[in-house]
Design an enzyme around this catalytic site. Structure first.
Site, PDB file in Angstrom:
ATOM      1  N   ARG A   1      49.767  -7.298 -96.707  1.00 31.21           N
ATOM      2  CA  ARG A   1      50.462  -6.066 -96.301  1.00 31.21           C
ATOM      3  C   ARG A   1      51.313  -6.301 -95.075  1.00 31.21           C
ATOM      4  NH1 ARG A   1      45.760  -1.863 -97.677  1.00 31.21           N
ATOM      5  NH2 ARG A   1      44.360  -3.123 -96.430  1.00 31.21           N
TER       6      ARG A   1
ATOM      7  N   THR B   1      39.121 -12.637 -94.076  1.00 35.30           N
ATOM      8  CA  THR B   1      40.093 -11.873 -94.872  1.00 35.30           C
ATOM      9  C   THR B   1      40.965 -12.854 -95.614  1.00 35.30           C
ATOM     10  OG1 THR B   1      42.105 -10.543 -94.876  1.00 35.30           O
ATOM     11  CG2 THR B   1      41.556 -11.531 -92.784  1.00 35.30           C
TER      12      THR B   1
ATOM     13  N   ASP C   1      43.834 -12.419 -96.259  1.00 35.03           N
ATOM     14  CA  ASP C   1      45.166 -12.356 -95.642  1.00 35.03           C
ATOM     15  C   ASP C   1      45.339 -13.388 -94.529  1.00 35.03           C
ATOM     16  OD1 ASP C   1      45.784 -10.198 -97.267  1.00 35.03           O
ATOM     17  OD2 ASP C   1      45.075  -8.731 -95.813  1.00 35.03           O
TER      18      ASP C   1
ATOM     19  N   GLY D   1      37.891  -5.534 -97.220  1.00 28.87           N
ATOM     20  CA  GLY D   1      38.012  -6.102 -98.571  1.00 28.87           C
ATOM     21  C   GLY D   1      37.129  -7.321 -98.712  1.00 28.87           C
TER      22      GLY D   1
ATOM     23  N   ARG E   1      35.412   0.194 -96.524  1.00 28.71           N
ATOM     24  CA  ARG E   1      36.391   0.354 -95.435  1.00 28.71           C
ATOM     25  C   ARG E   1      36.025   1.554 -94.573  1.00 28.71           C
ATOM     26  NH1 ARG E   1      40.474  -3.328 -96.326  1.00 28.71           N
ATOM     27  NH2 ARG E   1      40.820  -3.899 -98.499  1.00 28.71           N
TER      28      ARG E   1
ATOM     29  N   ASP F   1      44.911 -13.151 -91.393  1.00 28.15           N
ATOM     30  CA  ASP F   1      45.750 -12.623 -90.313  1.00 28.15           C
ATOM     31  C   ASP F   1      44.973 -12.080 -89.113  1.00 28.15           C
ATOM     32  OD1 ASP F   1      44.683 -10.373 -91.500  1.00 28.15           O
ATOM     33  OD2 ASP F   1      46.598  -9.362 -91.843  1.00 28.15           O
TER      34      ASP F   1
ATOM     35  N   ASP G   1      40.450  -7.643 -89.117  1.00 27.25           N
ATOM     36  CA  ASP G   1      40.863  -6.968 -87.892  1.00 27.25           C
ATOM     37  C   ASP G   1      40.193  -5.600 -87.729  1.00 27.25           C
ATOM     38  OD1 ASP G   1      42.355  -5.501 -86.003  1.00 27.25           O
ATOM     39  OD2 ASP G   1      43.947  -5.129 -87.461  1.00 27.25           O
TER      40      ASP G   1
HETATM   41  O1  F6P Z   1      42.833  -6.534 -96.435  1.00 27.64           O
HETATM   42  C1  F6P Z   1      42.820  -7.424 -97.473  1.00 27.64           C
HETATM   43  C2  F6P Z   1      43.556  -6.917 -98.677  1.00 27.64           C
HETATM   44  O2  F6P Z   1      43.232  -7.845 -99.644  1.00 27.64           O
HETATM   45  C3  F6P Z   1      45.059  -6.720 -98.547  1.00 27.64           C
HETATM   46  O3  F6P Z   1      45.844  -7.854 -98.656  1.00 27.64           O
HETATM   47  C4  F6P Z   1      45.331  -5.723 -99.649  1.00 27.64           C
HETATM   48  O4  F6P Z   1      46.508  -5.008 -99.412  1.00 27.64           O
HETATM   49  C5  F6P Z   1      44.145  -4.868 -99.597  1.00 27.64           C
HETATM   50  O5  F6P Z   1      43.086  -5.663 -99.111  1.00 27.64           O
HETATM   51  C6  F6P Z   1      43.731  -4.235-100.892  1.00 27.64           C
HETATM   52  O6  F6P Z   1      42.674  -3.383-100.635  1.00 27.64           O
HETATM   53  P1  F6P Z   1      41.665  -2.743-101.643  1.00 27.64           P
HETATM   54  O7  F6P Z   1      40.439  -3.574-101.663  1.00 27.64           O
HETATM   55  O8  F6P Z   1      41.374  -1.412-101.057  1.00 27.64           O
HETATM   56  O9  F6P Z   1      42.311  -2.648-102.978  1.00 27.64           O
END
Ligand code: F6P
Length: 343
Positions: A170, A124, A126, A10, A71, A128, A102
């Protein structure tokens, strides 16, 4: 020396600052830099372009990533890893900088095990990634969350309502915890600490009894409520790294509906979603990304491969990708307990 750089997973604000830093430090050393498009997709398909001083100019404050992201998981593609290795050879890459979370660093570690000289940079919203206290994008995300909570406070107060703000996260609740603390949330629900609707409603009722006839609640998309159980089919498709798109299940809306049903208080839900990842990076994210980018190229120069630049306290240090791959850094429970002091 020719370095390849990619951004995976992301996007977040601050990625361009990191790309700029990698390129500028590399140029200082007389190295060439190739930008790999859309994360590992570009490495598998051989979609690369040379970065120049001009192409990385004027991007410091711009959100997103000039290289694009995806991804894409080479381990899940037909001969994905082999094609990455072929293209590394074909484009003459002597080192690879992988900017990502990660999943991106786990693939970087797999490449390293196959002999690729890799250096990672943690990114990220997140926050994390294991073995680092900070990931690029987090500060911008929590700034957006706190501002959203500020705005929800005024409207919640006017209408004597409960406002539920669903934020990303998540597997880890860093965004909800820090964003919630910064924005004065009256309850924070995170994946690491299972809770119940009963507990949330108790807090809401208590505030009303104390004369505060509104409540603002921060809920991480991966938060666990005893009474809310999703079936596998409600979770939707998984990405190539096996993650479900939690935003689609609408946890915040369910929590708001249940609060209304159980307490009779008017409730509304807001999903902050990708607003947390859009727009300009904060100064903190810009400056952290610049430092991490410079440090990554310095590690390449020192020949210290198979490592990721990590923030430990106030120092940027190399940590082994082996310790990062496949792990998640969850919220420090002492910090969460401090957040709870305020509600
Ligand atoms: O991995 C980062 C993140 O922002 C998460 O917190 C979230 O669940 C996800 O990406 C959303 O992903 P996408 O970009 O596929 O909508």
């Amino acid at each position: 020396m020719r370095i390849g750089v990619l951004t995976g997973g992301g996007d977040v604000p601050g990625l361009n600052a990191a790309i700029r830093a990698v390129a500028r430090r590399a140029f200082e050393y007389g190295y060439e830099v190739m930008g790999i498009k859309d994360g590992y997709r570009g490495l598998i398909e051989g979609d690369l372009e040379p970065l120049t001083r001009e192409s990385v100019s004027g991007i410091l404050h711009v959100g997103g990533t000039m290289l694009g992201s995806s991804r894409t998981n080479p381990l899940k593609k037909e001969a994905g890893m082999e094609r990455c290795l072929e293209n590394i050879e074909k484009f003459g890459l002597d080192a690879l900088v992988t900017i990502g979370g990660d999943d991106t660093q786990s693939v970087a570690y797999e490449l390293h095990k196959r002999g690729v000289p890799v250096v990672g940079i943690p990114k990220t919203m997140d926050n994390d990634v294991a073995e680092t206290d900070y990931c690029i994008g987090f500060n911008t995300a929590v700034t957006v969350v706190a501002e959203a909570l500020d705005r929800l406070h005024t409207t919640a107060n006017s209408h004597h309502r409960v406002m539920v703000l669903e934020v990303m996260g998540r597997h880890a609740g860093w965004v909800a915890t820090i964003g919630g603390m910064g924005g004065g949330a009256d309850f924070i629900a995170i994946p690491e600490v299972p809770t119940s609707l009963e507990e949330v409603c108790k807090h809401v009722e208590k505030r009303w009894e104390e004369g505060k006839r509104f409540s603002v609640i921060a809920v991480a998309e991966g938060a666990q409520f005893k009474e809310i159980v999703y079936k596998e089919e409600e979770l939707g498709e998984r990405d190539e790294f096996g993650h479900v798109m939690l935003i689609k299940r609408g946890l915040g809306a369910t929590v708001a509906e249940e609060i209304k049903r159980r307490t009779g208080k008017a409730s509304r839900a807001v999903v902050l979603g990708h607003l947390q990842r859009g727009g300009s990076p904060t100064v903190f994210d810009r400056v952290m990304a610049l430092q991490m980018g410079v440090r990554a190229v310095d590690l390449i120069r020192e020949g210290k491969f198979g490592h990721m630049v990590a923030l430990k306290g106030s120092d940027l240090v190399p940590v082994e990708l082996e310790k990062v791959a496949g792990r998640t850094r969850t919220v420090d429970l002492d910090l969460y307990r401090i957040a709870q002091v305020f509600y």
